[in-house]
Design a protein around this motif. Structure first.
Motif, PDB file in Angstrom:
ATOM      1  N   MET A   1       0.822  -1.183   0.000  1.00 12.47           N
ATOM      2  CA  MET A   1       0.000   0.000   0.000  1.00 12.47           C
ATOM      3  C   MET A   1       0.872   1.255   0.000  1.00 12.47           C
ATOM      4  O   MET A   1       0.510   2.235  -0.618  1.00 12.47           O
ATOM      5  CB  MET A   1      -0.928  -0.012   1.195  1.00 12.47           C
ATOM      6  N   ALA A   2       1.988   1.171   0.672  1.00  8.10           N
ATOM      7  CA  ALA A   2       2.864   2.332   0.745  1.00  8.10           C
ATOM      8  C   ALA A   2       3.378   2.736  -0.636  1.00  8.10           C
ATOM      9  O   ALA A   2       3.629   3.908  -0.884  1.00  8.10           O
ATOM     10  CB  ALA A   2       4.042   2.047   1.669  1.00  8.10           C
ATOM     11  N   GLY A   3       3.498   1.776  -1.545  1.00 12.94           N
ATOM     12  CA  GLY A   3       3.984   2.061  -2.889  1.00 12.94           C
ATOM     13  C   GLY A   3       2.911   2.580  -3.818  1.00 12.94           C
ATOM     14  O   GLY A   3       3.191   2.888  -4.974  1.00 12.94           O
ATOM     15  N   GLY A   4       1.678   2.685  -3.336  1.00 14.82           N
ATOM     16  CA  GLY A   4       0.596   3.223  -4.155  1.00 14.82           C
ATOM     17  C   GLY A   4       0.000   2.213  -5.129  1.00 14.82           C
ATOM     18  O   GLY A   4      -0.627   2.596  -6.105  1.00 14.82           O
ATOM     19  N   HIS A   5       0.176   0.924  -4.865  1.00 14.90           N
ATOM     20  CA  HIS A   5      -0.321  -0.104  -5.772  1.00 14.90           C
ATOM     21  C   HIS A   5      -1.679  -0.660  -5.377  1.00 14.90           C
ATOM     22  O   HIS A   5      -2.228  -1.489  -6.088  1.00 14.90           O
ATOM     23  CB  HIS A   5       0.678  -1.263  -5.852  1.00 14.90           C
ATOM     24  N   ALA A   6      -2.214  -0.239  -4.237  1.00  8.55           N
ATOM     25  CA  ALA A   6      -3.465  -0.793  -3.728  1.00  8.55           C
ATOM     26  C   ALA A   6      -4.608   0.201  -3.873  1.00  8.55           C
ATOM     27  O   ALA A   6      -4.444   1.395  -3.655  1.00  8.55           O
ATOM     28  CB  ALA A   6      -3.308  -1.182  -2.262  1.00  8.55           C
ATOM     29  N   GLU A   7      -5.765  -0.350  -4.256  1.00 11.89           N
ATOM     30  CA  GLU A   7      -6.997   0.439  -4.305  1.00 11.89           C
ATOM     31  C   GLU A   7      -8.060  -0.331  -3.537  1.00 11.89           C
ATOM     32  O   GLU A   7      -8.002  -1.557  -3.415  1.00 11.89           O
ATOM     33  CB  GLU A   7      -7.472   0.634  -5.735  1.00 11.89           C
ATOM     34  N   ILE A   8      -9.032   0.408  -3.029  1.00 12.67           N
ATOM     35  CA  ILE A   8     -10.118  -0.182  -2.254  1.00 12.67           C
ATOM     36  C   ILE A   8     -11.430   0.390  -2.773  1.00 12.67           C
ATOM     37  O   ILE A   8     -11.496   1.558  -3.163  1.00 12.67           O
ATOM     38  CB  ILE A   8      -9.913   0.100  -0.742  1.00 12.67           C
ATOM     39  N   SER A   9     -12.449  -0.463  -2.824  1.00 13.69           N
ATOM     40  CA  SER A   9     -13.749   0.015  -3.282  1.00 13.69           C
ATOM     41  C   SER A   9     -14.469   0.706  -2.123  1.00 13.69           C
ATOM     42  O   SER A   9     -14.326   0.306  -0.971  1.00 13.69           O
ATOM     43  CB  SER A   9     -14.593  -1.133  -3.833  1.00 13.69           C
ATOM     44  N   CYS A  10     -15.218   1.721  -2.452  1.00 16.53           N
ATOM     45  CA  CYS A  10     -16.007   2.440  -1.446  1.00 16.53           C
ATOM     46  C   CYS A  10     -17.334   1.703  -1.294  1.00 16.53           C
ATOM     47  O   CYS A  10     -18.171   1.728  -2.197  1.00 16.53           O
ATOM     48  CB  CYS A  10     -16.241   3.880  -1.878  1.00 16.53           C
ATOM     49  N   SER A  11     -17.478   0.972  -0.204  1.00 11.33           N
ATOM     50  CA  SER A  11     -18.714   0.250   0.078  1.00 11.33           C
ATOM     51  C   SER A  11     -18.686  -0.235   1.525  1.00 11.33           C
ATOM     52  O   SER A  11     -17.667  -0.099   2.204  1.00 11.33           O
ATOM     53  CB  SER A  11     -18.876  -0.950  -0.865  1.00 11.33           C
ATOM     54  N   CYS A  12     -19.798  -0.803   1.958  1.00 10.97           N
ATOM     55  CA  CYS A  12     -19.844  -1.308   3.336  1.00 10.97           C
ATOM     56  C   CYS A  12     -18.975  -2.560   3.486  1.00 10.97           C
ATOM     57  O   CYS A  12     -18.546  -2.889   4.583  1.00 10.97           O
ATOM     58  CB  CYS A  12     -21.275  -1.577   3.772  1.00 10.97           C
ATOM     59  N   ILE A  38      -6.990  -1.210   7.237  1.00 10.91           N
ATOM     60  CA  ILE A  38      -6.856  -0.561   5.936  1.00 10.91           C
ATOM     61  C   ILE A  38      -8.074   0.315   5.739  1.00 10.91           C
ATOM     62  O   ILE A  38      -9.130   0.079   6.337  1.00 10.91           O
ATOM     63  CB  ILE A  38      -6.713  -1.570   4.772  1.00 10.91           C
ATOM     64  N   ALA A  39      -7.941   1.334   4.892  1.00 12.27           N
ATOM     65  CA  ALA A  39      -9.037   2.274   4.684  1.00 12.27           C
ATOM     66  C   ALA A  39      -8.851   3.003   3.359  1.00 12.27           C
ATOM     67  O   ALA A  39      -7.734   3.053   2.827  1.00 12.27           O
ATOM     68  CB  ALA A  39      -9.087   3.296   5.825  1.00 12.27           C
ATOM     69  N   PRO A  40      -9.934   3.578   2.838  1.00 12.69           N
ATOM     70  CA  PRO A  40      -9.790   4.423   1.653  1.00 12.69           C
ATOM     71  C   PRO A  40      -8.987   5.674   2.006  1.00 12.69           C
ATOM     72  O   PRO A  40      -9.124   6.217   3.109  1.00 12.69           O
ATOM     73  CB  PRO A  40     -11.225   4.795   1.287  1.00 12.69           C
ATOM     74  N   ALA A  41      -8.155   6.135   1.084  1.00 14.42           N
ATOM     75  CA  ALA A  41      -7.366   7.343   1.320  1.00 14.42           C
ATOM     76  C   ALA A  41      -8.244   8.591   1.327  1.00 14.42           C
ATOM     77  O   ALA A  41      -7.897   9.588   1.957  1.00 14.42           O
ATOM     78  CB  ALA A  41      -6.276   7.479   0.257  1.00 14.42           C
ATOM     79  N   HIS A  42      -9.382   8.524   0.632  1.00 14.52           N
ATOM     80  CA  HIS A  42     -10.331   9.646   0.610  1.00 14.52           C
ATOM     81  C   HIS A  42     -11.709   9.093   0.287  1.00 14.52           C
ATOM     82  O   HIS A  42     -11.828   7.987  -0.246  1.00 14.52           O
ATOM     83  CB  HIS A  42      -9.904  10.729  -0.384  1.00 14.52           C
ATOM     84  N   PRO A  43     -12.757   9.851   0.598  1.00 18.80           N
ATOM     85  CA  PRO A  43     -14.120   9.379   0.322  1.00 18.80           C
ATOM     86  C   PRO A  43     -14.372   9.257  -1.184  1.00 18.80           C
ATOM     87  O   PRO A  43     -13.708   9.893  -1.998  1.00 18.80           O
ATOM     88  CB  PRO A  43     -15.017  10.466   0.914  1.00 18.80           C
ATOM     89  N   GLY A  44     -15.334   8.443  -1.521  1.00 22.08           N
ATOM     90  CA  GLY A  44     -15.770   8.289  -2.905  1.00 22.08           C
ATOM     91  C   GLY A  44     -17.212   7.837  -2.924  1.00 22.08           C
ATOM     92  O   GLY A  44     -17.786   7.509  -1.888  1.00 22.08           O
ATOM     93  N   LEU A  53      -5.049   2.811   1.966  1.00 22.24           N
ATOM     94  CA  LEU A  53      -3.929   3.125   2.841  1.00 22.24           C
ATOM     95  C   LEU A  53      -3.936   2.221   4.051  1.00 22.24           C
ATOM     96  O   LEU A  53      -4.964   1.685   4.450  1.00 22.24           O
ATOM     97  CB  LEU A  53      -3.935   4.596   3.257  1.00 22.24           C
ATOM     98  N   LEU A  54      -2.766   2.015   4.583  1.00 17.73           N
ATOM     99  CA  LEU A  54      -2.605   1.288   5.830  1.00 17.73           C
ATOM    100  C   LEU A  54      -2.825   2.309   6.941  1.00 17.73           C
ATOM    101  O   LEU A  54      -2.155   3.337   6.984  1.00 17.73           O
ATOM    102  CB  LEU A  54      -1.188   0.704   5.895  1.00 17.73           C
ATOM    103  N   THR A  55      -3.777   2.043   7.809  1.00 18.84           N
ATOM    104  CA  THR A  55      -4.074   2.987   8.879  1.00 18.84           C
ATOM    105  C   THR A  55      -2.977   2.930   9.943  1.00 18.84           C
ATOM    106  O   THR A  55      -2.116   2.049   9.925  1.00 18.84           O
ATOM    107  CB  THR A  55      -5.421   2.653   9.541  1.00 18.84           C
ATOM    108  N   GLU A  56      -3.042   3.855  10.875  1.00 19.56           N
ATOM    109  CA  GLU A  56      -2.090   3.849  11.989  1.00 19.56           C
ATOM    110  C   GLU A  56      -2.202   2.544  12.772  1.00 19.56           C
ATOM    111  O   GLU A  56      -1.188   1.941  13.151  1.00 19.56           O
ATOM    112  CB  GLU A  56      -2.361   5.054  12.900  1.00 19.56           C
ATOM    113  N   ALA A  57      -3.439   2.081  12.979  1.00 26.26           N
ATOM    114  CA  ALA A  57      -3.649   0.808  13.677  1.00 26.26           C
ATOM    115  C   ALA A  57      -3.063  -0.346  12.866  1.00 26.26           C
ATOM    116  O   ALA A  57      -2.481  -1.278  13.423  1.00 26.26           O
ATOM    117  CB  ALA A  57      -5.140   0.571  13.920  1.00 26.26           C
ATOM    118  N   GLY A  58      -3.200  -0.290  11.547  1.00 23.57           N
ATOM    119  CA  GLY A  58      -2.640  -1.321  10.688  1.00 23.57           C
ATOM    120  C   GLY A  58      -1.127  -1.337  10.732  1.00 23.57           C
ATOM    121  O   GLY A  58      -0.500  -2.401  10.794  1.00 23.57           O
TER     122      GLY A  58
END
Length: 70
Positions: A1-12, A38-44, A53-58
């Protein structure tokens, strides 16, 4: 995730993608998101893919695993 290769879908139940490919274990991806590791870097909008992104807890949990492995 740190390298910017991960994406996450905005959903429940967000899905995780690495380099545009679906993560082979989406139930684990869902669990990582539910646990706040893990979490989205911004809303969508629902269904949008946004950087993950990897959260602080992650990062903390990962650090603990790496410390045990060393």
């Amino acid at each position: 995730m740190a390298g910017g290769h991960a994406e996450i879908s905005c959903s429940c139940e967000p899905d995780l993608f690495i380099d545009g490919l679906s993560c082979c274990d989406q139930s684990t991806a869902h669990r990582l998101a539910r646990l706040g590791l893990i979490a989205p870097a911004h809303p969508g909008k629902c269904g949008d893919l946004v950087p993950a992104l990897l959260t602080e807890a992650g990062a903390s949990a990962l650090g603990e695993v790496l410390a045990v492995a060393a």
